[in-house]
Enzyme design. Structure first.
Site, PDB file in Angstrom:
ATOM      1  N   LYS A 144       0.843  -1.202   0.000  1.00 28.48           N
ATOM      2  CA  LYS A 144       0.000   0.000   0.000  1.00 28.48           C
ATOM      3  C   LYS A 144       0.874   1.247   0.000  1.00 28.48           C
ATOM      4  O   LYS A 144       0.646   2.187  -0.775  1.00 28.48           O
ATOM      5  CB  LYS A 144      -0.875  -0.002   1.260  1.00 28.48           C
ATOM      6  CG  LYS A 144      -1.559   1.308   1.535  1.00 28.48           C
ATOM      7  CD  LYS A 144      -2.040   1.430   2.972  1.00 28.48           C
ATOM      8  CE  LYS A 144      -0.919   1.708   3.941  1.00 28.48           C
ATOM      9  NZ  LYS A 144      -1.375   2.035   5.306  1.00 28.48           N
ATOM     10  N   ASP A 162      -7.634   1.772  -0.583  1.00 28.50           N
ATOM     11  CA  ASP A 162      -6.734   2.928  -0.420  1.00 28.50           C
ATOM     12  C   ASP A 162      -6.143   3.373  -1.761  1.00 28.50           C
ATOM     13  O   ASP A 162      -5.954   4.568  -2.001  1.00 28.50           O
ATOM     14  CB  ASP A 162      -5.586   2.595   0.550  1.00 28.50           C
ATOM     15  CG  ASP A 162      -6.016   2.752   2.013  1.00 28.50           C
ATOM     16  OD1 ASP A 162      -7.221   2.920   2.269  1.00 28.50           O
ATOM     17  OD2 ASP A 162      -5.140   2.687   2.897  1.00 28.50           O
ATOM     18  N   ASN A 189     -10.503   6.422   3.942  1.00 30.94           N
ATOM     19  CA  ASN A 189      -9.733   6.524   5.189  1.00 30.94           C
ATOM     20  C   ASN A 189      -8.257   6.266   4.876  1.00 30.94           C
ATOM     21  O   ASN A 189      -7.535   5.666   5.671  1.00 30.94           O
ATOM     22  CB  ASN A 189     -10.273   5.518   6.216  1.00 30.94           C
ATOM     23  CG  ASN A 189      -9.754   5.817   7.612  1.00 30.94           C
ATOM     24  OD1 ASN A 189      -9.104   6.851   7.845  1.00 30.94           O
ATOM     25  ND2 ASN A 189     -10.025   4.923   8.546  1.00 30.94           N
ATOM     26  N   GLY A 227      -4.771   7.311   4.729  1.00 35.16           N
ATOM     27  CA  GLY A 227      -3.766   8.286   5.166  1.00 35.16           C
ATOM     28  C   GLY A 227      -2.731   8.542   4.086  1.00 35.16           C
ATOM     29  O   GLY A 227      -2.253   9.673   3.915  1.00 35.16           O
ATOM     30  N   ASP A 232       2.419  -0.947  12.220  1.00 31.23           N
ATOM     31  CA  ASP A 232       1.339  -1.770  11.653  1.00 31.23           C
ATOM     32  C   ASP A 232       1.537  -3.253  11.983  1.00 31.23           C
ATOM     33  O   ASP A 232       0.629  -3.923  12.475  1.00 31.23           O
ATOM     34  CB  ASP A 232       1.248  -1.583  10.135  1.00 31.23           C
ATOM     35  CG  ASP A 232       0.832  -0.161   9.750  1.00 31.23           C
ATOM     36  OD1 ASP A 232       0.498   0.621  10.669  1.00 31.23           O
ATOM     37  OD2 ASP A 232       0.850   0.168   8.554  1.00 31.23           O
ATOM     38  N   LYS A 278      -5.153   5.962  14.326  1.00 32.37           N
ATOM     39  CA  LYS A 278      -5.175   5.312  13.002  1.00 32.37           C
ATOM     40  C   LYS A 278      -6.618   4.924  12.659  1.00 32.37           C
ATOM     41  O   LYS A 278      -7.522   5.692  12.941  1.00 32.37           O
ATOM     42  CB  LYS A 278      -4.174   4.175  12.983  1.00 32.37           C
ATOM     43  CG  LYS A 278      -2.743   4.723  13.180  1.00 32.37           C
ATOM     44  CD  LYS A 278      -1.685   3.705  12.972  1.00 32.37           C
ATOM     45  CE  LYS A 278      -0.323   4.251  13.355  1.00 32.37           C
ATOM     46  NZ  LYS A 278       0.494   4.548  12.181  1.00 32.37           N
ATOM     47  N   GLU A 279      -6.853   3.769  12.032  1.00 28.55           N
ATOM     48  CA  GLU A 279      -8.193   3.421  11.544  1.00 28.55           C
ATOM     49  C   GLU A 279      -9.241   3.460  12.655  1.00 28.55           C
ATOM     50  O   GLU A 279     -10.418   3.670  12.431  1.00 28.55           O
ATOM     51  CB  GLU A 279      -8.177   2.055  10.874  1.00 28.55           C
ATOM     52  CG  GLU A 279      -7.663   2.055   9.440  1.00 28.55           C
ATOM     53  CD  GLU A 279      -6.168   2.218   9.324  1.00 28.55           C
ATOM     54  OE1 GLU A 279      -5.507   2.757  10.252  1.00 28.55           O
ATOM     55  OE2 GLU A 279      -5.629   1.814   8.272  1.00 28.55           O
ATOM     56  N   HIS A 287      -9.107  -2.845   9.016  1.00 29.54           N
ATOM     57  CA  HIS A 287      -8.612  -4.042   8.321  1.00 29.54           C
ATOM     58  C   HIS A 287      -7.661  -4.868   9.176  1.00 29.54           C
ATOM     59  O   HIS A 287      -7.694  -6.098   9.167  1.00 29.54           O
ATOM     60  CB  HIS A 287      -7.945  -3.628   7.005  1.00 29.54           C
ATOM     61  CG  HIS A 287      -6.862  -2.584   7.160  1.00 29.54           C
ATOM     62  ND1 HIS A 287      -5.700  -2.590   6.452  1.00 29.54           N
ATOM     63  CD2 HIS A 287      -6.769  -1.481   7.966  1.00 29.54           C
ATOM     64  CE1 HIS A 287      -4.949  -1.554   6.784  1.00 29.54           C
ATOM     65  NE2 HIS A 287      -5.591  -0.870   7.698  1.00 29.54           N
ATOM     66  N   ARG A 288      -6.787  -4.170   9.931  1.00 30.58           N
ATOM     67  CA  ARG A 288      -5.783  -4.942  10.699  1.00 30.58           C
ATOM     68  C   ARG A 288      -6.404  -5.660  11.900  1.00 30.58           C
ATOM     69  O   ARG A 288      -5.912  -6.712  12.323  1.00 30.58           O
ATOM     70  CB  ARG A 288      -4.620  -4.046  11.144  1.00 30.58           C
ATOM     71  CG  ARG A 288      -3.870  -3.491   9.962  1.00 30.58           C
ATOM     72  CD  ARG A 288      -2.472  -3.027  10.222  1.00 30.58           C
ATOM     73  NE  ARG A 288      -2.064  -2.236   9.073  1.00 30.58           N
ATOM     74  CZ  ARG A 288      -1.697  -2.730   7.888  1.00 30.58           C
ATOM     75  NH1 ARG A 288      -1.630  -4.033   7.714  1.00 30.58           N
ATOM     76  NH2 ARG A 288      -1.381  -1.927   6.890  1.00 30.58           N
ATOM     77  N   LYS A 294      -9.515  -2.406   2.716  1.00 30.82           N
ATOM     78  CA  LYS A 294      -8.658  -1.198   2.726  1.00 30.82           C
ATOM     79  C   LYS A 294      -7.283  -1.491   2.116  1.00 30.82           C
ATOM     80  O   LYS A 294      -6.754  -0.694   1.350  1.00 30.82           O
ATOM     81  CB  LYS A 294      -8.510  -0.678   4.156  1.00 30.82           C
ATOM     82  CG  LYS A 294      -7.781   0.667   4.236  1.00 30.82           C
ATOM     83  CD  LYS A 294      -7.769   1.212   5.649  1.00 30.82           C
ATOM     84  CE  LYS A 294      -7.321   2.665   5.707  1.00 30.82           C
ATOM     85  NZ  LYS A 294      -5.893   2.878   5.562  1.00 30.82           N
TER      86      LYS A 294
HETATM   87  O1  LIG Z   1       3.734   6.362   5.218  1.00 36.16           O
HETATM   88  C1  LIG Z   1       3.103   5.290   5.207  1.00 36.16           C
HETATM   89  O2  LIG Z   1       2.938   4.630   4.168  1.00 36.16           O
HETATM   90  C2  LIG Z   1       2.543   4.791   6.474  1.00 36.16           C
HETATM   91  C3  LIG Z   1       3.046   5.251   7.681  1.00 36.16           C
HETATM   92  C4  LIG Z   1       2.585   4.727   8.999  1.00 36.16           C
HETATM   93  O3  LIG Z   1       1.797   5.730   9.606  1.00 36.16           O
HETATM   94  P1  LIG Z   1       2.362   6.737  10.755  1.00 36.16           P
HETATM   95  O4  LIG Z   1       3.544   7.439  10.250  1.00 36.16           O
HETATM   96  O5  LIG Z   1       1.180   7.620  10.979  1.00 36.16           O
HETATM   97  O6  LIG Z   1       2.685   5.857  11.949  1.00 36.16           O
HETATM   98  C5  LIG Z   1       1.769   3.451   8.843  1.00 36.16           C
HETATM   99  O7  LIG Z   1       1.082   3.169  10.029  1.00 36.16           O
HETATM  100  C6  LIG Z   1       0.773   3.548   7.714  1.00 36.16           C
HETATM  101  O8  LIG Z   1       0.012   2.372   7.579  1.00 36.16           O
HETATM  102  C7  LIG Z   1       1.480   3.770   6.392  1.00 36.16           C
HETATM  103  C1  LIG Z   2      -2.426   3.128   9.585  1.00 39.42           C
HETATM  104  C2  LIG Z   2      -2.774   2.569   8.435  1.00 39.42           C
HETATM  105  O1  LIG Z   2      -3.265   3.227   7.342  1.00 39.42           O
HETATM  106  P1  LIG Z   2      -3.120   4.719   6.778  1.00 39.42           P
HETATM  107  O2  LIG Z   2      -2.254   4.615   5.586  1.00 39.42           O
HETATM  108  O3  LIG Z   2      -4.512   5.127   6.445  1.00 39.42           O
HETATM  109  O4  LIG Z   2      -2.507   5.581   7.847  1.00 39.42           O
HETATM  110  C3  LIG Z   2      -2.666   1.089   8.250  1.00 39.42           C
HETATM  111  O5  LIG Z   2      -2.788   0.626   7.088  1.00 39.42           O
HETATM  112  O6  LIG Z   2      -2.480   0.351   9.231  1.00 39.42           O
END
Ligand SMILES: O=C(O)C1=C[C@@H](OP(=O)(O)O)[C@@H](O)[C@H](O)C1
Ligand SMILES: C=C(OP(=O)(O)O)C(=O)O
Length: 427
Positions: free
Chosen positions: A22, A49, A94, A96, A314, A341-342, A387-388, A413
């Site tokens: 992802k 995503d 959702n 990020g 994660d 997070k989620e 999802h996790r 997701k």
């Molecule tokens: O940059 C990324 O791809 C991610 C960073 C992490 O988040 P945080 O930096 O908020 O911990 C992780 O938990 C998320 O699933 C993906």
């Molecule tokens: C925190 C997660 O997702 P996001 O990329 O939406 O932050 C995740 O995939 O565990």
């Protein structure tokens, strides 16, 4: 609500080729869009995503060709900032990895957009990214709560030379600024306030930027310098590695049950920090073998660990349910940002682990898990649209009581076919 009951699994064995990462899929799509030249991405993840990122890029006028199975995408790069005359509203679910990077890239582009998401997205902080952008001249407004999406962005070229970003809640804010920096025409210094969390994700960002022709000076994760002449150039082809966080469930299954499972598509050559999950399993007692492109785990009696898991936020969730099969009390510490997070993952994890009989201590930024002495109980697990949570609790099927997972489709997701794939290693 839909639920899925997993009967107790006798043994696990086999090989799983995990779907694309992802984190890499969404980074590479965005960078391909602002690069000069055409990029073909292979092994792209097909999940919610990524769909949100693709829909956003399409609305912004980026041309791409997606294969019927959605794992190959040829993107026509725009050679710089986004430019779109129409007013747009982009729904990012959702994700990020779509919301944060698009926010910064669009703040520096010629666009007039609203960024919206699911209800939970409106509870996930973004102020530590938006506020420094506003301070340096970007036009961004909070449409509801200050510090949270949805956002209105009236993009424009800005000439900031120094941005300060708080690194203590999410690394995605820094990732967003780093990836957007080459869209500016001047040198940019990004300075981190506080202790940066989830550092290995910054390595993913820097290595992906490098693949697209941009080098960043990294001063020990305290400040970063991007030069004025940095410009994204398509690498031609970009292979997305398998997702290391998705790999964790299959590797944990082998560690717990005693069989051997090989995960391919991700290995010791990976740029994803979550491969360090296998080191935690090894520390717990499992036997781990590494190849450039695979990780293989063979189970053995497991012992509890007490570890700072800030570097693998994660995959650390997978340790919380693996702990139910280990001797002693496992402590996962320095994971405060599980709460943003989620769902509030510290609270959700503690609540659901108690349902199967575990003793749990939920701290401000840690969790302690002790397995029950009288055996695991069957329970109906709520997944909180996370999802996790669904994937972690599937491991309870390796115990004697089986498990029921509510809303199993929330794995869409990042891993829509998770439960089918999980069944392929069940014997
Ligand atoms: O940059 C990324 O791809 C991610 C960073 C992490 O988040 P945080 O930096 O908020 O911990 C992780 O938990 C998320 O699933 C993906
Ligand atoms: C925190 C997660 O997702 P996001 O990329 O939406 O932050 C995740 O995939 O565990």
């Amino acid at each position: 609500m839909e639920s899925l009951t997993l009967e107790p699994i006798n043994a696990v064995a086999g090989e799983v080729n995990v779907p694309g990462s992802k984190s890499l899929s969404n980074r590479a799509l965005l960078l391909a869009a602002v690069s000069t030249g055409t990029t073909t991405l292979t092994n792209l993840l097909d999940s919610d995503d990524i769909r949100h990122m693709l829909n956003a890029l399409s609305a912004l006028g980026v041309q791409f060709d997606l294969s019927p199975d959605k794992t190959k995408c040829t993107v026509q790069g725009m050679g710089g900032r986004f430019s779109c005359e129409k007013e747009l509203s982009l729904f990012l679910g959702n994700a990020g990895t779509a919301m944060r990077p698009l926010c910064a890239a669009l703040a520096f582009s010629d666009v007039n957009v609203e960024l919206t998401g699911e209800p939970r997205m409106e509870e996930r902080p973004i102020g530590d990214l938006v506020d420094p952008l506003i301070a340096s001249g970007a036009h961004i407004t909070y449409l509801k709560e200050t510090g949270f999406p949805p956002l209105k962005i009236q993009g424009q070229a800005i000439d900031a030379s120094r941005l300060e970003v708080d690194g203590t809640v999410s690394s995605q804010f820094l990732t967003a600024l780093l990836m957007a920096a080459p869209l500016l025409t001047n040198d940019l210094e990004i300075v981190i306030k506080g202790e940066l969390v989830s550092k290995p994700y910054i390595d993913i960002t820097l290595k992906t930027m490098q693949a697209f022709g941009v080098s960043v000076d990294n001063n020990e994760y305290k400040s970063f310098h991007i030069s004025a002449d940095a410009q994204y150039q398509s690498p031609g082809e970009f292979l997305v590695e398998g997702d290391a966080s998705s790999a964790s469930y299959f590797l944990a299954a082998a560690a717990i049950k005693g069989g051997t499972v090989k995960v391919t598509g991700v290995g010791k050559a990976s740029i994803q920090g979550d491969v360090a999950f296998a080191d935690v399993l090894e520390k717990m007692g499992a036997i781990v073998e590494w190849g450039d492109d695979f990780i293989q785990v063979t189970g053995a009696p497991l012992n509890a660990v007490d570890m700072d898991m800030n570097h693998i936020p994660d995959a650390a969730m997978t340790i919380a349910t693996t702990a139910l099969f280990a001797k002693g009390t496992t402590r996962i510490s320095n994971v405060y940002n599980w709460r943003v997070k989620e769902t509030d993952r510290l609270h959700a994890m503690a609540t659901e682990l108690k349902k199967v009989g575990a003793s749990v201590v939920e701290g401000h930024d840690f969790i302690e898990v002790t397995p029950p002495t009288t055996g695991l109980q069957h329970a109906s697990i709520d997944t909180y649209n996370d999802h996790r949570m669904a994937m972690c609790f599937s491991l309870l099927a390796l115990g004697d009581a089986g498990i029921t997972i509510n809303d199993p489709k929330c794995t869409a997701k990042t891993f829509p076919t998770y439960f089918q794939t999980f069944s392929t290693i069940s014997r």
